[in-house]
Design a protein around this motif. Sequence first.
Motif, PDB file in Angstrom:
ATOM      1  N   GLU B  11       0.798  -1.237   0.000  1.00 49.41           N
ATOM      2  CA  GLU B  11       0.000   0.000   0.000  1.00 49.41           C
ATOM      3  C   GLU B  11       0.823   1.275   0.000  1.00 49.41           C
ATOM      4  OE1 GLU B  11      -3.955  -1.585   2.486  1.00 49.41           O
ATOM      5  OE2 GLU B  11      -2.798   0.108   3.231  1.00 49.41           O
ATOM      6  N   SER B 165       2.436  -7.305   2.896  1.00 46.96           N
ATOM      7  CA  SER B 165       1.010  -7.111   2.647  1.00 46.96           C
ATOM      8  C   SER B 165       0.248  -6.611   3.875  1.00 46.96           C
ATOM      9  CB  SER B 165       0.390  -8.403   2.114  1.00 46.96           C
ATOM     10  OG  SER B 165       0.651  -9.454   3.016  1.00 46.96           O
ATOM     11  N   PRO B 167      -1.513  -4.064   6.131  1.00 51.11           N
ATOM     12  CA  PRO B 167      -2.069  -2.754   5.768  1.00 51.11           C
ATOM     13  C   PRO B 167      -1.298  -1.601   6.416  1.00 51.11           C
ATOM     14  CG  PRO B 167      -3.797  -4.238   6.554  1.00 51.11           C
ATOM     15  CD  PRO B 167      -2.489  -4.915   6.827  1.00 51.11           C
ATOM     16  N   ARG B 199       0.808   6.871   1.413  1.00 54.06           N
ATOM     17  CA  ARG B 199       0.009   5.978   0.566  1.00 54.06           C
ATOM     18  C   ARG B 199       0.534   6.052  -0.862  1.00 54.06           C
ATOM     19  NH1 ARG B 199      -4.349   3.095   1.438  1.00 54.06           N
ATOM     20  NH2 ARG B 199      -4.712   4.081   3.467  1.00 54.06           N
TER      21      ARG B 199
END
Lengths: 245, 245
Positions: B11, B165, B167, B199
């Motif tokens: 992300e 992975s 978040p 982000r």
Amino acid sequence: MTYCLGVLLAEGLVLASDSRSNAGVDQIASVRKLNLMPPATDRVIAIQSAGNLATSQAVVTSLHEAFGSGDGARDLRLAKTMFEVAGIVGARLREVVAADEKFVEPYGDPNASFLVSGQILGEAPRLFQIYSAGNSIEATVRSPFLQIGETKYGKPILDRVLTASTPLNETARLVLLSFDATMRSNLSVGLPIDLLIYRGDSFSTANLVTVEDGDPYWNTLRRTYSQGLTALVSSLPPPPPAWGA
Amino acid sequence: MTYCLGVLLAEGLVLASDSRSNAGVDQIASVRKLNLMPPATDRVIAIQSAGNLATSQAVVTSLHEAFGSGDGARDLRLAKTMFEVAGIVGARLREVVAADEKFVEPYGDPNASFLVSGQILGEAPRLFQIYSAGNSIEATVRSPFLQIGETKYGKPILDRVLTASTPLNETARLVLLSFDATMRSNLSVGLPIDLLIYRGDSFSTANLVTVEDGDPYWNTLRRTYSQGLTALVSSLPPPPPAWGA
């Protein structure tokens, strides 16, 4: 490298040492770093060691051989307190290093350090760390654990959870998790782990166990903890929306 | 001492640095160790630093001043990839150390190291560690985090829980817990923590926050985690009865 941990509790002592010895890339051996003095009805004395293996073995072996000899300067059978035991170990360390250091230094560091713990009849269990200099510090209720060797990776879980009033069996879990954290991050600390859970006033070391690769309790503990920790982190409150996550 | 941590995720990026600078016992100051290059629509570049403060500031300040100057050897505005950015930072570090080291060495170590991260339009976010030698390594899916400074205390929780992975918002919790573990064990790592949750493809650093002493989220997170960890350890299976606990 090495990791040795000693914990002084209201209920007794929990001691653990790894078994990896490495001198360069081509020599990796398994070595016992948690040594017990010979059995005696009025005392239990454990010596855990880190650093130069020749130095630490010379100290421990000579004290083992002198046990019961009547030699007042070296006989741990004659020591009246664990403080006296710590002093004798420190003095032996100074003698060994003084005799060997000028020969050893061209090849590496001759120093060693120790955790010395146990109980002598008339005292509560006690735990000392012997520095390379031969002097020592003692664990207390405020600082119930002492570490030598690769100490950093395994320290946070102890700092967060362990107190002198933690029960023996919960401390044993914490000690093993502290070793697991260390071994995940540093390959030079390795199984098996020698673990002694000593209940105060028992004067027995019958509980000394060796936790080998594949030990079912070790595997269950590590797996359950990792799963629980992942779930715990997921359950914590998320950062404020303004932080952008 | 210093602790800087960078995490590369599917992300985006999570970056955090402490602010304690100490040069001997009588000089403790608060210093920003997470530096952002000037805003630009096609790139975000962050440089986190550890080591000699004069060296690291010389590198970062000169690159900040050269940003947009058109000087091909130093202008990070012209770099086509983050790999090129890492190379420029490493080259500046070598120049600064070469110029200063013989004057600095009588007083201490002139070296510094960096985490260099961000995103340039056309690439995914990337994260590099610049060694004191000026060369670098890059974070990958298999090794999603890089650390500089006092790295050991804060590593176990990352090793156990973090993956590429995870978040962003769960990673932010882990990053702060990694800092908490470090600060409990090493007084030379201290608040405030600069934290950037970036982000991917946002090309915005508006989320940069400073976590100060007394921050309500920081306090809640630490307390909730410590309570949860204590409860987790208590809930783990006890050692076999033969182990004597």
